[in-house]
Design an enzyme around this catalytic site. Structure first.
Site, short mmCIF file in Angstrom:
data_model
loop_
_atom_site.label_atom_id
_atom_site.label_comp_id
_atom_site.label_asym_id
_atom_site.label_seq_id
_atom_site.Cartn_x
_atom_site.Cartn_y
_atom_site.Cartn_z
N HIS A 25 -0.08 -9.95 -24.14
CA HIS A 25 0.00 -11.58 -23.06
C HIS A 25 0.28 -11.63 -22.63
CE1 HIS A 25 4.14 -12.06 -23.82
NE2 HIS A 25 4.12 -11.22 -24.21
N CYS A 26 -0.61 -12.74 -22.11
CA CYS A 26 -0.28 -13.33 -20.73
C CYS A 26 0.69 -14.60 -20.93
CB CYS A 26 -0.52 -13.91 -20.02
SG CYS A 26 -2.43 -14.57 -20.54
N ALA A 27 1.11 -15.26 -20.31
CA ALA A 27 2.06 -16.66 -19.99
C ALA A 27 1.94 -17.28 -20.80
CB ALA A 27 2.57 -17.12 -18.58
N ARG A 29 -1.09 -16.88 -23.47
CA ARG A 29 -2.34 -16.67 -24.67
C ARG A 29 -2.03 -15.36 -25.64
NH1 ARG A 29 -7.20 -17.01 -20.51
NH2 ARG A 29 -5.35 -17.01 -19.07
#
Length: 470
Positions: A25-27, A29
Site C-alpha cells: 500500500h502507499c499513502a 491506495r
C-alpha cells in the site's frame, strides 16, 4: 463498514486469496499484483462504501481507499489473504513480471528518468527565466547572468553522468563505476559534442579503423547502452575473478573494457540512432504541423492506459539535450491531453447523479490541472467512456493549437498549470490558451454527449479490465 469488513469484501472481488501475487500500500491506495486481472469484479469493487475508485496501472490493481484508512484495511487484507507484507518496491518487482515486453521496457526507462526529473526541471526553469529576461529586456549580459546561464545548462552538459548513476540501479551495476563511465564520455580531452558542426578535429586509429575523438555531452542513448553493457561485463567478471582479487581487478577491468567499447562502438552507434529519433520527430513536427499535434494529443491518453508513455521521458531528454534542437516540443502536447481529461471529469461531476462519482470527479479534475491524470482517467472518464472520448478530442484540439503556436518547454515531467513555469515567456500566453481550449472543449463535448446509460455507467468487470489494458 469497518476495516475488517472492507478487507473481507475486497478479497473475493479481486479473485480471492489464490489470485494474489503480492500486496502493498502507499499513502492512499491498496496496491495488488494479481495472477489474473480478468477475475476482478470492478463495478462491484468500486461500489463498496470504503472504496473511492480503482484502476490498473503498471501491472498493479490500485484500490483507492484514503489516507489512514488504507493502512488498517491493508493489515486486515493480508491477514485474510494469507500473504506476507510487501514494500511498494517488492510490488513493483512483482508487477513487472506481469507486464508485456513493451510495458517492461517503458517501465525501465521510467525508473531511470523519473529520479532525475527534478534537476532537469530546476535547470529548465532557470533556462526559461533567463530566456524570458533576455526577450523582455530585463537583463543584460552581466557576470551574474553568465553565472546563472552556467547553472541552467549544467544538467544537460553532465546528463550522461546523471543518467548513468540512475541507470546503474536498473541494470544492476555499481553506480559509481557507471558515473565514471559517464564522465569518460564527456571528458574534456574529447572534442566537445556541441562543436561537431564545425568539423571533427582528431581521430584515434585502432587496427586500421579510425574513431572520432568526440564527447557525448547532451546525449541519452549512448550512455544508456553503455551502462547496460557494463552490467554484463561486471557480472561476467564477478563469475571468473577469484574473491581475493575481486576488489581490485573487477572494477579496473569493468571500467576499462566498458570505456573502450563505449567510445569506439556504442557511442558512435548510439549517437546515430538517437539523432535519428530526435530529427525524425522534428521532421514530423515541422512537416505535419498542427496535424501532428492533433494526432499525438488525441492519442496520448490512450497511450497512458498502456503505460508506454513512461518511455517518452528518454525521447524528450534527447530533444532537450540535442544542441541542434534544444527544446521539448512534445511535452506541451501531452499537457493538453492531461488537462482535457480534467475538463471531461469536471463535466462528469456536474452531470452524474452518483454521489460517489461526484466525490471522486471534482478532485480528479483539479489534479489533472496539476498534471496527474490517473484518478480522472481510470476512476471517472473510462467509467462512462463518452467523457474519455471527449477528453481525447479536447487533447487533440489543444495539441493542434500548441503545435500551430510553436509552444515548447525547457524541461521534462511537468504538465498542466505547473508547466507554465518551464515555458519560455514569449510562449506562455499561447500555452495557457491551449490549456483553456483543451479543458473547455472536453468539458463542452462531455456535456453535449452526456454520460452512458445507467447500465453502462458501471461497466462489467470484463469490459473494465479490457478498457484498462488496451
Amino acid at each position: 463498514m469497518d476495516h475488517q469488513q472492507t478487507a473481507a469484501a475486497i478479497l473475493p472481488l479481486v479473485g480471492g486469496a489464490d489470485n494474489i501475487v503480492s500486496a502493498a500500500h502507499c499513502a492512499t491506495r491498496l496496491r495488488l499484483v494479481l495472477q489474473d486481472d480478468g477475475l476482478i469484479q470492478k463495478s462491484a469493487l468500486d461500489g463498496l462504501e470504503a472504496v473511492k475508485g480503482s484502476f490498473i496501472n503498471g501491472g498493479q490493481l490500485q484500490v483507492v481507499i484514503g489516507q489512514g484508512a488504507v493502512n488498517k484495511v491493508y493489515e486486515a487484507f493480508i491477514e485474510l489473504a494469507g500473504v506476507s507484507a510487501s514494500t511498494t518496491q517488492d510490488n513493483k518487482n512483482a508487477a513487472a513480471s506481469q507486464l508485456n515486453p513493451a510495458q517492461r521496457f517503458a517501465q525501465m526507462l521510467s525508473n531511470i528518468f523519473v529520479p532525475i526529473i527534478p534537476v532537469i526541471v530546476a535547470c529548465g526553469l532557470l533556462m526559461g527565466v533567463i530566456g524570458m529576461s533576455k526577450t523582455l529586456g530585463w537583463a543584460s549580459d552581466t557576470p551574474l547572468l553568465q553565472l546563472l546561464d552556467m547553472f541552467s545548462n549544467t544538467a544537460f552538459v553532465f546528463l550522461p553522468i546523471l543518467i548513468a548513476f540512475s541507470a546503474a540501479r536498473e541494470f544492476r551495476v555499481n553506480p559509481f563505476l557507471a558515473a565514471a563511465l559517464g564522465g569518460i564520455m564527456i571528458h574534456p580531452a574529447l572534442q566537445n559534442a556541441w562543436t561537431v558542426g564545425s568539423g571533427i578535429h582528431d581521430y584515434w586509429t585502432f587496427g586500421g579503423v579510425s574513431f572520432a575523438k568526440v564527447g557525448y555531452q547532451g546525449t541519452v542513448l549512448p550512455i544508456l547502452l553503455g551502462v547496460w553493457v557494463m552490467g554484463y561485463i561486471e557480472r561476467g567478471l564477478r563469475r571468473v575473478i577469484p574473491d581475493s582479487l575481486d576488489l581490485i581487478v573487477r572494477p579496473f577491468l569493468t571500467l576499462m573494457l566498458s570505456g573502450v567499447i563505449c567510445l569506439t562502438v556504442i557511442g558512435p552507434l548510439g549517437r546515430v540512432v538517437g539523432n535519428g529519433i530526435s530529427f525524425g520527430l522534428l521532421a514530423i513536427y515541422n512537416t505535419a504541423g498542427p496535424v501532428a499535434g492533433l494526432v499525438f494529443g488525441g492519442l496520448y491518453s490512450t497511450i497512458v492506459i498502456t503505460g508506454v508513455h513512461h518511455s517518452f521521458h528518454a525521447i524528450e531528454a534527447g530533444l532537450l539535450s540535442n544542441p541542434s534542437i534544444g527544446k521539448n516540443f512534445l511535452l506541451p502536447i501531452w499537457s493538453m491531453a492531461n488537462v482535457a481529461q480534467g475538463g471531461a471529469a469536471l463535466a462528469v461531476f456536474f452531470k452524474t447523479q452518483d454521489a460517489k462519482v461526484k466525490l471522486i470527479a471534482l478532485p480528479a479534475a483539479l489534479s489533472c490541472l496539476l498534471g496527474i491524470t490517473e484518478a480522472a482517467i481510470f476512476g471517472v472518464n473510462l467509467r462512462y467512456i463518452k467523457p474519455f472520448v471527449a477528453a481525447a478530442v479536447g487533447g487533440a484540439l489543444g495539441g493542434a493549437y500548441v503545435v500551430f503556436a510553436k509552444v515548447a518547454m525547457t524541461a521534462i515531467g511537468v504538465t498542466g498549470i505547473p508547466g507554465i513555469a518551464i515555458v519560455p515567456g514569449s510562449l506562455m500566453l499561447n500555452y495557457v490558451i491551449g490549456m483553456v481550449l483543451a479543458f473547455g472543449s472536453a468539458f463542452a463535448l462531455t456535456w453535449v454527449l452526456g454520460l452512458a446509460g445507467k447500465k453502462a455507467a458501471k461497466p462489467t468487470a470484463e469490459a473494465a479490465v479490457k478498457a484498462e489494458s488496451v
